[in-house]
Design a protein around this motif. Structure first.
Motif, PDB file in Angstrom:
ATOM      1  N   ALA A  29       1.890  -2.667  -4.934  1.00  0.00           N
ATOM      2  CA  ALA A  29       0.429  -2.565  -5.022  1.00  0.00           C
ATOM      3  C   ALA A  29      -0.105  -1.501  -4.061  1.00  0.00           C
ATOM      4  O   ALA A  29      -1.007  -0.729  -4.406  1.00  0.00           O
ATOM      5  N   MET A  32       0.566   1.849  -5.528  1.00  0.00           N
ATOM      6  CA  MET A  32      -0.356   2.132  -6.632  1.00  0.00           C
ATOM      7  C   MET A  32      -1.698   2.610  -6.104  1.00  0.00           C
ATOM      8  O   MET A  32      -2.311   3.529  -6.646  1.00  0.00           O
ATOM      9  N   PHE A  33      -2.139   1.988  -5.003  1.00  0.00           N
ATOM     10  CA  PHE A  33      -3.412   2.380  -4.407  1.00  0.00           C
ATOM     11  C   PHE A  33      -3.346   3.812  -3.886  1.00  0.00           C
ATOM     12  O   PHE A  33      -4.219   4.636  -4.165  1.00  0.00           O
ATOM     13  N   GLU A  39      -0.492  -0.138 -13.219  1.00  0.00           N
ATOM     14  CA  GLU A  39       0.788  -0.840 -13.273  1.00  0.00           C
ATOM     15  C   GLU A  39       1.743  -0.193 -14.290  1.00  0.00           C
ATOM     16  O   GLU A  39       2.943  -0.104 -14.047  1.00  0.00           O
ATOM     17  N   ILE A  89     -12.810   5.266   6.762  1.00  0.00           N
ATOM     18  CA  ILE A  89     -12.977   3.941   6.163  1.00  0.00           C
ATOM     19  C   ILE A  89     -13.857   4.065   4.918  1.00  0.00           C
ATOM     20  O   ILE A  89     -13.570   3.489   3.877  1.00  0.00           O
ATOM     21  N   ILE A  93     -12.898   2.937   1.139  1.00  0.00           N
ATOM     22  CA  ILE A  93     -13.683   1.984   0.348  1.00  0.00           C
ATOM     23  C   ILE A  93     -14.043   2.593  -1.006  1.00  0.00           C
ATOM     24  O   ILE A  93     -13.901   1.947  -2.050  1.00  0.00           O
ATOM     25  N   LEU A  94     -14.444   3.852  -0.997  1.00  0.00           N
ATOM     26  CA  LEU A  94     -14.807   4.506  -2.253  1.00  0.00           C
ATOM     27  C   LEU A  94     -13.575   4.725  -3.135  1.00  0.00           C
ATOM     28  O   LEU A  94     -13.619   4.510  -4.353  1.00  0.00           O
ATOM     29  N   ALA A  96     -10.943   2.964  -3.306  1.00  0.00           N
ATOM     30  CA  ALA A  96     -10.486   1.691  -3.882  1.00  0.00           C
ATOM     31  C   ALA A  96     -11.262   1.340  -5.146  1.00  0.00           C
ATOM     32  O   ALA A  96     -10.774   0.597  -5.997  1.00  0.00           O
ATOM     33  N   SER A  97     -12.465   1.870  -5.282  1.00  0.00           N
ATOM     34  CA  SER A  97     -13.263   1.511  -6.444  1.00  0.00           C
ATOM     35  C   SER A  97     -13.046   2.483  -7.611  1.00  0.00           C
ATOM     36  O   SER A  97     -13.554   2.265  -8.703  1.00  0.00           O
ATOM     37  N   VAL A 100      -7.824   4.003 -11.911  1.00  0.00           N
ATOM     38  CA  VAL A 100      -6.485   4.578 -11.705  1.00  0.00           C
ATOM     39  C   VAL A 100      -5.995   5.228 -12.993  1.00  0.00           C
ATOM     40  O   VAL A 100      -6.544   5.012 -14.067  1.00  0.00           O
TER      41      VAL A 100
ATOM     42  N   SER B  72     -15.905  -5.109   4.288  1.00  0.00           N
ATOM     43  CA  SER B  72     -16.080  -4.365   3.042  1.00  0.00           C
ATOM     44  C   SER B  72     -14.812  -3.602   2.682  1.00  0.00           C
ATOM     45  O   SER B  72     -14.439  -3.524   1.509  1.00  0.00           O
ATOM     46  N   LEU B  73     -14.144  -3.062   3.697  1.00  0.00           N
ATOM     47  CA  LEU B  73     -12.877  -2.375   3.466  1.00  0.00           C
ATOM     48  C   LEU B  73     -11.870  -3.356   2.874  1.00  0.00           C
ATOM     49  O   LEU B  73     -11.231  -3.080   1.855  1.00  0.00           O
ATOM     50  N   SER B  76     -12.797  -4.356  -0.718  1.00  0.00           N
ATOM     51  CA  SER B  76     -12.556  -3.268  -1.668  1.00  0.00           C
ATOM     52  C   SER B  76     -11.078  -3.173  -2.022  1.00  0.00           C
ATOM     53  O   SER B  76     -10.718  -2.992  -3.185  1.00  0.00           O
ATOM     54  N   LEU B  77     -10.230  -3.318  -0.993  1.00  0.00           N
ATOM     55  CA  LEU B  77      -8.794  -3.266  -1.241  1.00  0.00           C
ATOM     56  C   LEU B  77      -8.376  -4.453  -2.108  1.00  0.00           C
ATOM     57  O   LEU B  77      -7.576  -4.325  -3.026  1.00  0.00           O
ATOM     58  N   PHE B  80      -9.284  -3.913  -5.636  1.00  0.00           N
ATOM     59  CA  PHE B  80      -8.329  -2.988  -6.255  1.00  0.00           C
ATOM     60  C   PHE B  80      -7.099  -3.751  -6.732  1.00  0.00           C
ATOM     61  O   PHE B  80      -6.635  -3.576  -7.852  1.00  0.00           O
ATOM     62  N   VAL B  81      -6.577  -4.612  -5.856  1.00  0.00           N
ATOM     63  CA  VAL B  81      -5.366  -5.374  -6.186  1.00  0.00           C
ATOM     64  C   VAL B  81      -5.630  -6.311  -7.370  1.00  0.00           C
ATOM     65  O   VAL B  81      -4.836  -6.376  -8.312  1.00  0.00           O
ATOM     66  N   ARG B  83      -7.896  -6.021  -9.709  1.00  0.00           N
ATOM     67  CA  ARG B  83      -8.152  -5.247 -10.912  1.00  0.00           C
ATOM     68  C   ARG B  83      -6.880  -4.655 -11.514  1.00  0.00           C
ATOM     69  O   ARG B  83      -6.728  -4.593 -12.711  1.00  0.00           O
ATOM     70  N   ASN B  84      -5.969  -4.222 -10.653  1.00  0.00           N
ATOM     71  CA  ASN B  84      -4.856  -3.419 -11.147  1.00  0.00           C
ATOM     72  C   ASN B  84      -3.487  -4.085 -11.144  1.00  0.00           C
ATOM     73  O   ASN B  84      -2.514  -3.470 -11.553  1.00  0.00           O
ATOM     74  N   THR B  85      -3.377  -5.304 -10.639  1.00  0.00           N
ATOM     75  CA  THR B  85      -2.078  -5.962 -10.650  1.00  0.00           C
ATOM     76  C   THR B  85      -2.225  -7.378 -11.197  1.00  0.00           C
ATOM     77  O   THR B  85      -3.322  -7.837 -11.462  1.00  0.00           O
ATOM     78  N   GLU B  86      -1.079  -8.042 -11.334  1.00  0.00           N
ATOM     79  CA  GLU B  86      -1.084  -9.408 -11.853  1.00  0.00           C
ATOM     80  C   GLU B  86      -1.115 -10.436 -10.724  1.00  0.00           C
ATOM     81  O   GLU B  86      -0.926 -11.621 -10.970  1.00  0.00           O
ATOM     82  N   HIS B  87      -1.327  -9.984  -9.491  1.00  0.00           N
ATOM     83  CA  HIS B  87      -1.292 -10.911  -8.353  1.00  0.00           C
ATOM     84  C   HIS B  87      -2.277 -12.062  -8.539  1.00  0.00           C
ATOM     85  O   HIS B  87      -3.395 -11.860  -8.997  1.00  0.00           O
ATOM     86  N   GLN B  95      -1.766  -9.336   0.070  1.00  0.00           N
ATOM     87  CA  GLN B  95      -1.490  -7.920  -0.161  1.00  0.00           C
ATOM     88  C   GLN B  95      -2.615  -7.047   0.407  1.00  0.00           C
ATOM     89  O   GLN B  95      -2.361  -6.065   1.103  1.00  0.00           O
ATOM     90  N   MET B  99      -2.607  -4.153   3.396  1.00  0.00           N
ATOM     91  CA  MET B  99      -3.147  -2.810   3.196  1.00  0.00           C
ATOM     92  C   MET B  99      -4.246  -2.515   4.213  1.00  0.00           C
ATOM     93  O   MET B  99      -4.329  -1.417   4.758  1.00  0.00           O
ATOM     94  N   GLY B 140     -20.275   2.789  -3.272  1.00  0.00           N
ATOM     95  CA  GLY B 140     -19.245   1.876  -2.782  1.00  0.00           C
ATOM     96  C   GLY B 140     -19.777   0.450  -2.736  1.00  0.00           C
ATOM     97  O   GLY B 140     -20.988   0.228  -2.764  1.00  0.00           O
TER      98      GLY B 140
END
Lengths: 104, 180
Positions: A29, A32-33, A39, A89, A93-94, A96-97, A100, B72-73, B76-77, B80-81, B83-87, B95, B99, B140
Motif C-alpha cells: 500500500a 502504491m501511494f 492495485e 505535509i 495530503i493533496l 493522497a487525494s 491513481v 488530517s495527514l 488522508s493517508l 488513500f488506503v 480507496r485503493n486497497t482491499e484492507h 497501514q 505511512m 485537500g
C-alpha cells in the motif's frame, strides 16, 4: 561526447521498474501511494519476471510519466521556504487525494 | 470455541499493534484475546506494564493547528488506503499509521499522533463526531467537527495562523487521566 538518449531512457526504465517492484514487495500500500498506481498496476509490476523487466525496459519510450500536473501541488513540492515541513505535509495530503493510475 | 488459526491470527495482530504503540483499550477492543493474554504479550514486547487510565475522549484535541495538520495527514493517508486497497478498516488504520510515521520521520517532525490516538480519531469518524472537510482553497481534506459549516472553509495550511505550532509543546504521549 553526445549523450545517447535512447540508452539513458532504457537505463531509467530499468531502474524505475526494479525500484517500483522493490517498493511494492516491501510495502504494497505504501508503494502504491508513492508510485501513484492502483492495485491492478501494482499486481502487474510486482509479478514481472527479471526477463520481462529487461524486455519492457528496452523500449525507447519512457515508462514512468509525469505525475503531478496540479499547479498548487507543484508549487508545494518545489517550496524551499521557511515553512518547508508544512509545505511537504500539505503536498502529501493533496497527493493522497489524487486518483491513481489504473489499467484500462 | 475459537479456532487455533484464528487465535494465531489475533495474536499476530496484537503483536503488530503493540509494536506500533497500541494501548490496552485498543488491543481489547480489536482482538478477541483475553486481557491476561494481552497483558502478558504487552509486557513481553515492551518490557513494561501498559499505562493505566482512560483514553482521552475529546474531539477538540484534533482541532488546534498542529494536531489538526497531523490528524488530517493521517486521515488522508487512511482514505488513500481504503480507496485503493482491499484492507479492512483496522488494517487500513495500521497501514496508514505506518505511512504517517514514515512521513513524519522523513520531515524530522515530532510524532504528534500515537497509534492509539489515531485509532481514537477513526472511532470519532465512525461515530460521525468528526468529518473530513474539503478546503475551498487547495481542495485537500481536513479534519473538522461534524456538522460544522463547510461553506467557505479554508484549511490551516492554506492560511497558516501567525502563531501556528508555536504554542506550548504538545506532549508526545497522550495525557493519561489517572483513575483515583
Amino acid at each position: 561526447m553526445k549523450m545517447d538518449i535512447g540508452n539513458e531512457v532504457r537505463e531509467l526504465n530499468l531502474s524505475y521498474l526494479m525500484l517500483a517492484q522493490q517498493m511494492l514487495v516491501a510495502d504494497r500500500a505504501g508503494g502504491m501511494f508513492k508510485l501513484g498506481v492502483g492495485e491492478d498496476v501494482a499486481e502487474v509490476i510486482e509479478n514481472l519476471s527479471p526477463a520481462q523487466i529487461l524486455r519492457m525496459a528496452s523500449s525507447d519510450m519512457l515508462l514512468c510519466r509525469f505525475r503531478f500536473d496540479d499547479t498548487l501541488l507543484l508549487n508545494l513540492l518545489g517550496n524551499h521556504g521557511r515553512e518547508n515541513s508544512a509545505a511537504r505535509i500539505h503536498a502529501t495530503i493533496l497527493a493522497a487525494s489524487k486518483p491513481v493510475e489504473h489499467l484500462v | 470455541m475459537k479456532s487455533l488459526v484464528q487465535d494465531v491470527q489475533e495474536t499476530r495482530l496484537a503483536i503488530e499493534m503493540i509494536e506500533l504503540g497500541a494501548r490496552m483499550q485498543m488491543l481489547e477492543s480489536e482482538t478477541g484475546l483475553s486481557r491476561e493474554r494481552l497483558l502478558k504479550l504487552y509486557k513481553e514486547i515492551r518490557g513494561e506494564s501498559p499505562p493505566k487510565g482512560m483514553l482521552p475522549f475529546s474531539t477538540d484535541w484534533f482541532i488546534p493547528w498542529q494536531q489538526n495538520v497531523h490528524a488530517s495527514l493521517f486521515m488522508s493517508l487512511r482514505s488513500f488506503v481504503i480507496r485503493n486497497t482491499e484492507h479492512n478498516p483496522l488494517e487500513a488504520t495500521l497501514q496508514a499509521f505506518r505511512m504517517y510515521r514514515e512521513q513524519v520521520e522523513l520531515m524530522q517532525l515530532d510524532e504528534v499522533l500515537s497509534l492509539t490516538r489515531a485509532w481514537t480519531l477513526v472511532r470519532f469518524f465512525d461515530a460521525k463526531m468528526l468529518q473530513q472537510t474539503r478546503c475551498t482553497c487547495c481542495g485537500g481534506e481536513f479534519v473538522a467537527h461534524a456538522y460544522d459549516p463547510t461553506h467557505g472553509y479554508v484549511c490551516g495550511l492554506c492560511h497558516v495562523p501567525a502563531r501556528a505550532g508555536k504554542g506550548k509543546r504538545p506532549m508526545r504521549e497522550e495525557v493519561v487521566i489517572e483513575v483515583a
